[in-house]
Design a protein around this motif. Structure first.
Motif, PDB file in Angstrom:
ATOM      1  N   ARG A  18       2.418   9.818  -1.372  1.00  0.00           N
ATOM      2  CA  ARG A  18       1.975   8.420  -1.318  1.00  0.00           C
ATOM      3  C   ARG A  18       1.265   8.052  -2.614  1.00  0.00           C
ATOM      4  O   ARG A  18       0.501   8.846  -3.170  1.00  0.00           O
ATOM      5  CB  ARG A  18       1.027   8.213  -0.134  1.00  0.00           C
ATOM      6  N   ALA A  19       1.516   6.852  -3.106  1.00  0.00           N
ATOM      7  CA  ALA A  19       0.951   6.393  -4.376  1.00  0.00           C
ATOM      8  C   ALA A  19      -0.574   6.459  -4.385  1.00  0.00           C
ATOM      9  O   ALA A  19      -1.177   6.801  -5.401  1.00  0.00           O
ATOM     10  CB  ALA A  19       1.425   4.979  -4.684  1.00  0.00           C
ATOM     11  N   ASP A  20      -1.198   6.184  -3.256  1.00  0.00           N
ATOM     12  CA  ASP A  20      -2.658   6.203  -3.213  1.00  0.00           C
ATOM     13  C   ASP A  20      -3.242   7.610  -3.177  1.00  0.00           C
ATOM     14  O   ASP A  20      -4.455   7.788  -3.231  1.00  0.00           O
ATOM     15  CB  ASP A  20      -3.178   5.389  -2.025  1.00  0.00           C
ATOM     16  N   ARG A  21      -2.404   8.636  -3.134  1.00  0.00           N
ATOM     17  CA  ARG A  21      -2.867  10.030  -3.115  1.00  0.00           C
ATOM     18  C   ARG A  21      -2.514  10.790  -4.388  1.00  0.00           C
ATOM     19  O   ARG A  21      -2.818  11.976  -4.498  1.00  0.00           O
ATOM     20  CB  ARG A  21      -2.274  10.761  -1.910  1.00  0.00           C
ATOM     21  N   MET A  22      -1.870  10.126  -5.346  1.00  0.00           N
ATOM     22  CA  MET A  22      -1.409  10.844  -6.536  1.00  0.00           C
ATOM     23  C   MET A  22      -2.526  11.581  -7.260  1.00  0.00           C
ATOM     24  O   MET A  22      -2.357  12.744  -7.630  1.00  0.00           O
ATOM     25  CB  MET A  22      -0.684   9.907  -7.491  1.00  0.00           C
ATOM     26  N   ALA A  23      -3.657  10.949  -7.489  1.00  0.00           N
ATOM     27  CA  ALA A  23      -4.739  11.616  -8.218  1.00  0.00           C
ATOM     28  C   ALA A  23      -5.229  12.852  -7.476  1.00  0.00           C
ATOM     29  O   ALA A  23      -5.428  13.906  -8.087  1.00  0.00           O
ATOM     30  CB  ALA A  23      -5.891  10.651  -8.473  1.00  0.00           C
ATOM     31  N   SER A  24      -5.389  12.768  -6.172  1.00  0.00           N
ATOM     32  CA  SER A  24      -5.902  13.922  -5.427  1.00  0.00           C
ATOM     33  C   SER A  24      -4.871  15.044  -5.335  1.00  0.00           C
ATOM     34  O   SER A  24      -5.233  16.209  -5.174  1.00  0.00           O
ATOM     35  CB  SER A  24      -6.362  13.509  -4.033  1.00  0.00           C
ATOM     36  N   VAL A  25      -3.588  14.713  -5.457  1.00  0.00           N
ATOM     37  CA  VAL A  25      -2.533  15.725  -5.355  1.00  0.00           C
ATOM     38  C   VAL A  25      -2.127  16.267  -6.724  1.00  0.00           C
ATOM     39  O   VAL A  25      -1.915  17.470  -6.885  1.00  0.00           O
ATOM     40  CB  VAL A  25      -1.297  15.145  -4.625  1.00  0.00           C
TER      41      VAL A  25
END
Length: 95
Positions: A18-25
């Motif tokens: 998901r785009a909103d999880r890119m930084a955490s992943v």
């Protein structure tokens, strides 16, 4: 410059995040890194080196622009995080 691919094990495709999880992943846990602006779907700076991610049909293309001495460790950690986020086994390979 080094190029890698993160893909699913089962069908050698793109593991969706998901785009909103890119930084955490896509930022490896335990590393001093930060998201930065630039080309690609996601871009980071780690140890003074830029890493660009582009989601492609065959997987996440990862370009390390510079000499990251532990690039394999970075890829292993991020691939594990991608697998958890995507809910399926993933692997990485270098071009």
């Amino acid at each position: 410059m080094r190029e890698f691919l993160i893909r699913t094990v089962a069908d050698h495709g793109w593991p969706a995040i998901r785009a909103d999880r890119m930084a955490s992943v896509l930022l490896a846990e335990g590393w001093a890194s930060e998201p930065i602006d630039g080309e690609g779907d996601f871009r980071a700076r780690v140890e003074g080196i830029e890493i660009a991610y582009s989601g492609e049909e065959v997987g996440w293309q990862v370009v390390v622009d510079g000499d990251l001495p532990r690039a394999e460790d970075w890829m292993a950690q991020v691939t594990e995080q991608v697998a958890v986020a995507a809910g399926e086994a993933c692997e990485w390979l270098e071009f």
